[in-house]
Motif scaffolding. Structure first.
Motif, PDB file in Angstrom:
ATOM      1  N   THR A   1      11.471   4.173  -7.746  1.00 42.01           N
ATOM      2  CA  THR A   1      12.308   3.902  -6.576  1.00 42.01           C
ATOM      3  C   THR A   1      11.535   4.252  -5.316  1.00 42.01           C
ATOM      4  N   PHE A   2      11.572   3.382  -4.322  1.00 37.15           N
ATOM      5  CA  PHE A   2      10.911   3.711  -3.054  1.00 37.15           C
ATOM      6  C   PHE A   2      11.619   2.986  -1.910  1.00 37.15           C
TER       7      PHE A   2
ATOM      8  N   ARG B   1      13.714  -9.007  -3.165  1.00 34.06           N
ATOM      9  CA  ARG B   1      12.931  -9.419  -4.343  1.00 34.06           C
ATOM     10  C   ARG B   1      12.677  -8.246  -5.270  1.00 34.06           C
ATOM     11  N   ASN B   2      13.309  -7.091  -4.955  1.00 34.77           N
ATOM     12  CA  ASN B   2      13.167  -5.953  -5.855  1.00 34.77           C
ATOM     13  C   ASN B   2      11.731  -5.407  -5.907  1.00 34.77           C
ATOM     14  N   LEU B   3      11.054  -5.540  -4.748  1.00 36.83           N
ATOM     15  CA  LEU B   3       9.694  -5.005  -4.641  1.00 36.83           C
ATOM     16  C   LEU B   3       9.679  -3.706  -3.831  1.00 36.83           C
ATOM     17  N   LEU B   4      10.812  -3.405  -3.234  1.00 31.06           N
ATOM     18  CA  LEU B   4      11.067  -2.098  -2.616  1.00 31.06           C
ATOM     19  C   LEU B   4      12.492  -1.737  -3.018  1.00 31.06           C
ATOM     20  N   GLY B   5      12.853  -0.469  -2.879  1.00 31.00           N
ATOM     21  CA  GLY B   5      14.224  -0.065  -3.209  1.00 31.00           C
ATOM     22  C   GLY B   5      14.291   0.588  -4.577  1.00 31.00           C
ATOM     23  N   ASP B   6      15.384   0.290  -5.310  1.00 34.38           N
ATOM     24  CA  ASP B   6      15.569   0.909  -6.633  1.00 34.38           C
ATOM     25  C   ASP B   6      14.932   0.044  -7.723  1.00 34.38           C
TER      26      ASP B   6
ATOM     27  N   GLY C   1       0.837  -1.214   0.000  1.00 33.82           N
ATOM     28  CA  GLY C   1       0.000   0.000   0.000  1.00 33.82           C
ATOM     29  C   GLY C   1       0.861   1.250   0.000  1.00 33.82           C
ATOM     30  N   MET C   2       1.923   1.218   0.790  1.00 34.67           N
ATOM     31  CA  MET C   2       2.818   2.386   0.853  1.00 34.67           C
ATOM     32  C   MET C   2       3.499   2.626  -0.492  1.00 34.67           C
ATOM     33  N   ALA C   3       3.936   1.539  -1.129  1.00 38.73           N
ATOM     34  CA  ALA C   3       4.640   1.687  -2.415  1.00 38.73           C
ATOM     35  C   ALA C   3       3.697   2.240  -3.489  1.00 38.73           C
ATOM     36  N   ILE C   4       2.445   1.758  -3.478  1.00 37.21           N
ATOM     37  CA  ILE C   4       1.465   2.265  -4.459  1.00 37.21           C
ATOM     38  C   ILE C   4       1.197   3.759  -4.178  1.00 37.21           C
TER      39      ILE C   4
END
Ligand SMILES: Cc1cc2nc3c(=O)[nH]c(=O)nc-3n(C[C@H](O)[C@H](O)[C@H](O)COP(=O)(O)O)c2cc1C
Ligand code: SF4
Ligand code: FES
Length: 546
Positions: A273-274, A260-265, A222-225
């Motif tokens: 990027t988040f 897993r590259n679901l957060l970060g760059d 939710g935060m990433a979206i």
């Protein structure tokens, strides 16, 4: 990881789980953990190994199933058998039963209204998946909404979908989430932030803690979206330090999502990027207020500042900042996945979706529940909650914690939605719901909440600092049968003054428990005055003589 790889991983994980004959889910959230569920899990794991059935039977720790009062809870899937009050010594019988009938003395009904009357969106995975394994979240469709947002939607589309959904903030005020996101998205800045508010300081409330313990990836997704929609690249999860299990699981979840590259760059192979970090709160209720929370993250003393400007425009380190509650953010992925119209189809005209409540007090089934907006208080207390225990009768239900009010028996058929609860003199709040029986003194209840507000007042503004202390003093006199008519008049004046002259929501809403008990239970205040009369008369006579 690309969206294709995410889908492949989900399929592979589901196939792996489908090959198992049994999955035994042991609740390891705080309440069950405290009543020994780790020992049950350890014993089951050892037994399974000894019996050589590890390949067919998975033992996993899961989040809260809701009926914490009957814990430790264990479920066996796909058979759909539920157990309550389980001990480590039940492990052998439980495994023996896999080939025969369930163990009757600990079997729990699954057709109880406690379960059947709920509508689980936020809690849909709680008690079903291992919150410490990202692959389990991915297997149930986790991070697919983020992939959809990044690949199929523009940031403006995401905000539009949120607006269509009608979602309102679950942190207490019920502000429209789409509107808040649009304001942050429109703000011009080279740096913006997303903050998840997991401070949860209301006494008796544990909704957010439970969501974070049971399904941390749902909140991160939710935060990433949200960050994608508003143009932020940095986020903070503000969680109170008294929630060690939630913090541990969030830390694990952030690490796994980064791996897993679901957060970060370059999330999911896109330029987006988040980065998310956890910040620990020291347990001050006022630090849940958004401007105080921002000050706390900045390393300052956590006290509120006047608004406007709102954090959406001038927030963390002076930059546009989106602050949302844990439960608000846990609603985002299903809205993006199923569409805003789907969400708007649940609930009432102005209050959409569901609400999670921590149901506590004098009610048979205490625990965590999720219900559609528009359900009646009676259904919650009597159907889901099972009513008050034998020999007592219902008196009132308190919603909204120290900022809320007490609702009496005759209004139990009222709808649970933002507007109705406010009309009744209470508030939805973040989801604390306390049931009181006929032995409760409503003046004592008002004093309890006022003591909380007085103690938690940051002291920055006089109406709140002095008003809460004065109101507490008067309520104490009522409880000790020392109050006078003048006290009652002063109490009413102080409620009005504190409500209208305080700087932040803590002071503005602190009178609510008094106002609602005066509205519905004034006879208890008057009875306290009457029992003081002999002394009063005596005092007046003394005065007359001197
Ligand atoms: C005294 C006080 C305490 C608060 N505590 C919390 C809290 O613990 N969690 C929370 O989400 N919001 C809390 N709020 C509300 C926040 O200020 C803010 O409105 C909320 O985090 C916004 O998120 P939402 O729009 O998703 O509800 C509090 C407000 C006040 C006045
Ligand atoms: S209302 Fe109370 S908590 Fe809020 S700023 Fe004033 S003193 Fe502090
Ligand atoms: S903590 Fe186990 S059911 Fe709630």
């Amino acid at each position: 990881m690309t969206p294709e790889e995410l889908s492949e991983l989900a399929v592979a994980e589901r196939q792996r789980l489908d090959r198992l004959a049994h999955q035994i889910n042991v609740c390891t959230a705080t309440a069950c953990h405290a009543s020994g569920s780790e020992a049950i899990k350890t014993r089951l794991t050892a037994e399974v190994r000894e019996r050589g059935i590890s390949g067919q039977c998975l033992i996993r720790g899961v989040g809260c199933r809701g009926l914490c009062t009957n814990g430790p809870m264990v479920s066996v899937e796909p058979q759909g058998v539920l157990y309550q009050h389980v001990t480590a010594d039940d492990a052998p019988a439980l495994l023996d039963s896999l080939a025969s009938e369930p163990v009757s003395h600990i079997q729990a009904p699954t057709d109880d209204p406690f379960y059947t009357r709920q509508h689980r969106i936020v809690l849909e995975h709680a008690g079903e998946i291992d919150p410490e394994q990202i692959t389990e979240y991915i297997a149930v469709g986790g991070y697919q909404a983020l992939a959809k947002a990044l690949y199929e939607m523009s940031p403006a589309d995401v905000v539009d979908e949120l607006t269509t959904s009608g979602l309102r903030g679950r942190g207490g005020a019920g502000f429209p989430t789409g509107l808040k996101w649009r304001t942050v998205a429109k703000a011009l800045s080279d740096r913006k932030f997303v903050i998840c508010n997991g401070d949860e300081g209301d006494p008796g409330a544990f909704m957010d803690r439970s969501v974070l313990e049971s399904d941390p990836h749902r909140v991160l997704e939710g935060m990433a979206i949200a960050a994608y929609a508003v143009g932020a690249h940095e986020g903070f999860l503000y969680v109170r330090a008294e929630y060690p299990l939630a913090i541990k699981r969030l830390t694990t979840a952030i690490r796994q999502a980064r791996q897993r590259n679901l957060l970060g760059d370059a999330i999911l192979g896109t330029p987006f990027t988040f980065h998310v970090e956890i910040r620990l709160g020291a347990g001050a209720f006022v630090c849940g207020e958004e401007t105080a929370l921002i000050a706390s993250i900045e390393g300052e003393r956590g006290s509120p500042r006047p608004r406007p400007p709102y954090p959406a425009e001038v927030g963390l380190w002076g930059r546009p900042t989106l602050i949302n509650n844990v439960e608000t953010l846990a609603n985002i992925a299903p809205i993006i996945k199923n569409g805003g119209a789907w969400f708007a189809g649940i609930g009432t005209e102005k209050s959409k979706g569901t609400k999670v409540f921590a149901l506590t007090g004098q009610v048979k089934n205490t625990g965590l529940i999720e219900v559609p907006m528009g359900i009646s208080l009676r259904e919650i207390v009597f159907d889901i909650g099972g009513g008050v225990p034998e020999g007592r009768s219902f008196k009132a239900v308190q919603t909204g914690g120290p900022s809320g009010g007490c609702i009496p028996d005759e209004l139990l058929d009222s709808s649970v939605d933002y507007e109705s609860l406010t009309r009744l003199g209470s508030i939805m709040g973040s989801g604390g719901m306390i049931v009181m029986d006929n032995t409760s003194s409503m003046v004592e209840v008002a004093r309890y909440f006022m003591e909380f507000s007085m103690t938690e007042s940051c002291g920055k503004c006089i109406p709140c600092r002095v008003g809460t202390a004065e109101m507490h003093g008067i309520l104490t006199r009522f409880c000790e049968k020392r109050a006078t008519e003048r006290d009652l008049a002063l109490l009413e004046q102080l409620c009005d003054l504190t409500r209208h002259a305080s700087l932040c929501g803590l002071g503005q809403s602190a009178p609510n428990p008094i106002l609602s008990t005066l509205r519905y239970f004034k006879q208890e205040y008057l009875a306290a005055l009457e029992s003081n009369q002999p002394e009063e008369v005596g005092a007046a006579a003394e005065e007359g003589r001197s």
